[in-house]
Design a protein around this motif. Structure first.
Motif, short mmCIF file in Angstrom:
data_model
loop_
_atom_site.label_atom_id
_atom_site.label_comp_id
_atom_site.label_asym_id
_atom_site.label_seq_id
_atom_site.Cartn_x
_atom_site.Cartn_y
_atom_site.Cartn_z
N UNK A 32 -1.61 1.02 12.01
CA UNK A 32 -2.31 0.81 10.48
C UNK A 32 -2.93 2.04 10.60
N UNK A 33 -3.29 2.67 9.70
CA UNK A 33 -4.07 3.62 9.36
C UNK A 33 -4.78 3.37 8.57
N UNK A 34 -6.59 4.00 8.66
CA UNK A 34 -7.50 3.65 7.68
C UNK A 34 -8.20 4.55 7.57
N UNK A 35 -8.81 5.09 6.53
CA UNK A 35 -9.38 6.23 4.90
C UNK A 35 -11.00 5.58 6.03
N UNK A 36 -11.85 6.78 6.18
CA UNK A 36 -13.37 5.96 6.00
C UNK A 36 -13.85 7.43 5.31
N UNK A 42 -25.69 8.96 5.17
CA UNK A 42 -25.12 7.65 5.51
C UNK A 42 -24.19 7.56 6.61
N UNK A 43 -23.59 6.33 7.21
CA UNK A 43 -22.86 5.94 7.68
C UNK A 43 -21.84 5.93 7.66
N UNK A 44 -20.42 6.47 8.10
CA UNK A 44 -19.40 6.13 8.19
C UNK A 44 -19.08 4.65 7.35
N UNK A 45 -18.17 4.91 6.10
CA UNK A 45 -17.78 3.13 6.30
C UNK A 45 -15.97 3.26 6.01
N UNK A 46 -15.72 2.36 6.41
CA UNK A 46 -14.07 2.27 5.76
C UNK A 46 -14.42 2.06 4.09
N UNK A 47 -12.78 3.17 3.92
CA UNK A 47 -12.53 2.56 2.27
C UNK A 47 -11.74 1.83 2.54
N UNK A 58 -8.80 -2.54 0.56
CA UNK A 58 -9.75 -1.58 0.22
C UNK A 58 -11.19 -2.44 -0.19
N UNK A 59 -12.29 -1.60 0.29
CA UNK A 59 -13.61 -1.43 0.42
C UNK A 59 -13.97 -1.96 -1.30
N UNK A 78 -1.23 8.74 2.48
CA UNK A 78 -2.28 9.83 1.14
C UNK A 78 -3.15 8.41 0.58
N UNK A 79 -4.10 9.04 -0.41
CA UNK A 79 -5.06 8.25 -0.72
C UNK A 79 -5.19 9.14 -1.95
#
Length: 114
Positions: A32-36, A42-47, A58-59, A78-79
């Motif tokens: 799995x690959x995540x985009x943050x 601000x703090x880093x957030x999972x997007x 998605x958030x 890709x995002x």
């Protein structure tokens, strides 16, 4: 694990950008690959998240505007970001959790002007 995000830049509100993430050093196809993202102050957030099978999540703040995809033949993720808002301004990172450790690549800055 090596991850390199690219494609950021300056865009007007309502515009679009496509971020790319090149991955190497691990079995990309089964991970799995995540985009943050991390906005100033601000703090880093999972997007966004894309699983090995292509499932996505998605958030809430980006649902309907962002889409993530992957090309396992090229070890790329890709995002696609549409209808960008000033509050999307942040450094965007791709990330994987591999062998008990979360790794982040070098981020790419997205700036959305109003």
């Amino acid at each position: 694990v090596q991850l390199q995000a690219s494609g950021g830049g300056l865009v007007q509100a309502g515009g679009s950008l496509r971020l790319s993430c090149r991955a190497s050093g691990f079995n990309f196809r089964i991970n799995t690959v995540d985009w943050y993202r991390q906005a100033p102050g601000k703090e880093r957030e999972l997007t966004a998240t894309i699983t090995s099978g292509g499932g996505t999540n998605y958030t809430d703040s980006v649902k309907g505007r962002f889409t993530t995809s992957r090309d396992n033949t090229r070890n790329m993720v890709y995002l696609h970001m549409n209808s960008l808002k000033p509050e999307d301004t942040a450094v965007y990172y791709c990330s994987v959790f591999y062998r008990g450790r979360r790794s982040y690549g070098q981020g790419t800055l997205v700036t959305v002007s109003s």
